[in-house]
Design a protein around this motif. Sequence first.
Motif, short mmCIF file in Angstrom:
data_model
loop_
_atom_site.label_atom_id
_atom_site.label_comp_id
_atom_site.label_asym_id
_atom_site.label_seq_id
_atom_site.Cartn_x
_atom_site.Cartn_y
_atom_site.Cartn_z
N ALA A 1 0.55 -1.37 0.02
CA ALA A 1 -0.05 -0.11 -0.26
C ALA A 1 0.58 1.28 0.20
CB ALA A 1 -0.63 0.06 1.09
N THR A 2 1.97 1.32 0.64
CA THR A 2 2.73 2.40 0.86
C THR A 2 3.39 2.53 -0.30
OG1 THR A 2 3.11 2.13 3.08
CG2 THR A 2 4.93 3.34 1.85
N LEU A 3 3.83 1.85 -0.64
CA LEU A 3 4.45 1.86 -2.29
C LEU A 3 3.45 1.96 -3.45
CD1 LEU A 3 7.04 -1.83 -1.70
CD2 LEU A 3 7.35 1.30 -1.97
N THR A 4 2.72 1.72 -3.57
CA THR A 4 1.43 2.30 -4.56
C THR A 4 0.46 3.75 -4.38
OG1 THR A 4 0.00 0.78 -3.59
CG2 THR A 4 0.91 -0.30 -4.95
N ARG A 5 0.47 4.15 -3.08
CA ARG A 5 -0.34 5.58 -3.06
C ARG A 5 0.08 6.14 -1.93
NH1 ARG A 5 -3.30 7.71 -6.29
NH2 ARG A 5 -4.18 8.45 -5.21
N PRO A 6 0.54 7.20 -2.20
CA PRO A 6 0.73 7.95 -1.01
C PRO A 6 0.10 7.94 0.87
CG PRO A 6 0.63 9.31 -2.87
CD PRO A 6 -0.15 8.23 -3.52
N THR A 7 -1.33 7.68 -0.07
CA THR A 7 -2.23 7.60 1.59
C THR A 7 -1.33 6.33 2.02
OG1 THR A 7 -3.45 6.93 -0.08
CG2 THR A 7 -3.91 9.86 0.94
N ALA A 73 -3.41 25.96 5.94
CA ALA A 73 -4.46 26.83 4.85
C ALA A 73 -4.52 25.76 2.81
CB ALA A 73 -2.23 26.87 4.00
N GLY A 74 -4.72 25.34 2.77
CA GLY A 74 -5.58 24.07 2.20
C GLY A 74 -7.08 24.44 2.44
N LEU A 75 -7.18 24.37 3.99
CA LEU A 75 -8.76 24.11 3.90
C LEU A 75 -9.65 25.55 3.36
CD1 LEU A 75 -12.08 22.91 4.27
CD2 LEU A 75 -10.53 23.32 6.95
N GLY A 76 -8.25 26.22 3.34
CA GLY A 76 -9.03 27.97 3.46
C GLY A 76 -8.86 28.23 1.96
N ALA A 141 -7.08 10.42 9.08
CA ALA A 141 -5.04 11.23 8.68
C ALA A 141 -5.37 11.03 7.24
CB ALA A 141 -4.24 10.05 8.89
N VAL A 142 -6.00 10.15 6.64
CA VAL A 142 -5.60 10.70 4.55
C VAL A 142 -6.48 12.22 4.08
CG1 VAL A 142 -6.71 9.34 3.11
CG2 VAL A 142 -6.35 8.22 4.51
N ILE A 143 -8.02 12.58 4.69
CA ILE A 143 -8.35 13.80 4.70
C ILE A 143 -7.95 14.41 5.06
CG2 ILE A 143 -10.44 15.30 4.90
CD1 ILE A 143 -12.50 12.89 5.79
N LEU A 144 -6.69 14.04 5.85
CA LEU A 144 -6.09 15.90 6.51
C LEU A 144 -4.62 15.48 5.10
CD1 LEU A 144 -5.44 15.35 10.87
CD2 LEU A 144 -6.30 17.20 9.09
N CYS A 146 -5.04 14.28 2.79
CA CYS A 146 -5.27 14.95 0.56
C CYS A 146 -5.26 16.68 1.18
CB CYS A 146 -6.25 14.51 0.52
SG CYS A 146 -6.03 12.74 0.03
N VAL A 147 -6.32 16.86 1.89
CA VAL A 147 -6.13 18.36 1.71
C VAL A 147 -4.97 19.24 2.38
CG1 VAL A 147 -7.46 20.50 3.31
CG2 VAL A 147 -8.34 18.39 2.70
N SER A 148 -3.85 18.83 2.55
CA SER A 148 -2.62 19.40 3.10
C SER A 148 -1.52 19.97 2.21
CB SER A 148 -1.95 18.65 3.93
OG SER A 148 -2.17 18.42 5.02
N SER A 149 -2.39 19.04 0.78
CA SER A 149 -1.55 19.19 -0.77
C SER A 149 -2.53 19.71 -1.43
CB SER A 149 -0.95 17.61 -1.01
OG SER A 149 -0.55 17.91 -2.33
N PRO A 150 -2.94 20.88 -1.29
CA PRO A 150 -4.08 21.18 -2.78
C PRO A 150 -3.28 21.57 -4.13
CG PRO A 150 -3.23 22.50 -1.22
CD PRO A 150 -2.78 21.61 -0.58
N GLU A 151 -3.92 22.00 -5.02
CA GLU A 151 -3.44 22.46 -6.03
C GLU A 151 -3.95 23.39 -6.91
OE1 GLU A 151 -4.07 20.30 -10.59
OE2 GLU A 151 -6.02 21.47 -9.84
N VAL A 152 -3.00 24.06 -7.29
CA VAL A 152 -3.03 25.75 -7.29
C VAL A 152 -3.81 25.75 -8.42
CG1 VAL A 152 -1.57 28.00 -8.34
CG2 VAL A 152 -0.42 25.83 -6.82
N GLY A 153 -5.36 26.31 -7.98
CA GLY A 153 -6.29 26.99 -8.87
C GLY A 153 -7.45 25.80 -8.88
N GLN A 154 -7.61 24.69 -8.48
CA GLN A 154 -8.76 23.86 -7.61
C GLN A 154 -7.94 22.85 -6.79
OE1 GLN A 154 -11.85 23.60 -7.72
NE2 GLN A 154 -12.23 22.97 -9.42
N PRO A 155 -7.90 23.47 -4.89
CA PRO A 155 -7.16 23.06 -4.44
C PRO A 155 -7.56 21.72 -3.57
CG PRO A 155 -8.15 25.20 -3.82
CD PRO A 155 -8.59 24.69 -5.08
N LEU A 156 -8.73 21.53 -4.22
CA LEU A 156 -9.59 19.96 -3.81
C LEU A 156 -9.63 18.73 -5.47
CD1 LEU A 156 -12.12 20.96 -1.58
CD2 LEU A 156 -9.84 20.07 -0.54
N TRP A 157 -8.85 19.38 -6.08
CA TRP A 157 -8.88 18.57 -7.73
C TRP A 157 -8.57 16.80 -7.12
CZ3 TRP A 157 -10.06 19.09 -12.15
CH2 TRP A 157 -10.09 18.64 -12.70
#
Length: 208
Positions: A1-7, A73-76, A141-144, A146-157
């Motif tokens: 799991a660790t090798l296939t997905r960051p989560t 900052a990601g949630l904001g 923990a997974v939600i945190l 994901c929210v911690s690494s937003p995309e510029v322009g579309q944070p929750l992409w």
Amino acid sequence: ATLTRPTGIVLLVALVITRVRARGGFDRSLAWALALPAALLGYMAFLAASGYGWLASFQAQSGWSRVTPGPVAGLGAAIWAALRGLVSIARGGAVYHPALLGPFSMRAESVILLGVLTVMATATGVALRRLPLAYGAYAAAVILLCVSSPEVGQPLWSLDRFALTLFPIWMVAGAWISARGWLRPALLLSSALLVFYTLQFSSWSFVA
């Protein structure tokens, strides 16, 4: 799991909680849980030995316009993007706007994704109360992450895609639907969405 997905690394939280609660405290048997970070470190070492650098897999995220400012900052950024989307829609902006990146306009997508995050957080809260602690902690923990690494322009992409792996929230959703006798409406709605997104996908539109 660790090798296939960051989560995958977040499974460490669930495994430690499960073991501690079963054993009544910390002991040497927890050492095997270090296999998760060890797998990640091993992959990072392989990248470094191949000439890419230890942090190459993380630095590559900048190619998809992702940054790592943290969950606050990601949630904001996600809330701000959704508010801008609501203003755009209120002014007559398009909601359904099929394109290569998806069936909805970027403004509408911001609103939808914030709604998805709200549902995920609510379901996680229920999971923390009614399911084993490890389940809810894993989802949180997974939600945190994901929210911690937003995309510029579309944070929750892609958040809706990431939600598919969070089995605790689907357990909560299933119990909630079953308790209200909404199984048939849920199946009809799911079938309609399946048809809709299948048509989108067959027309070369990205489906998150």
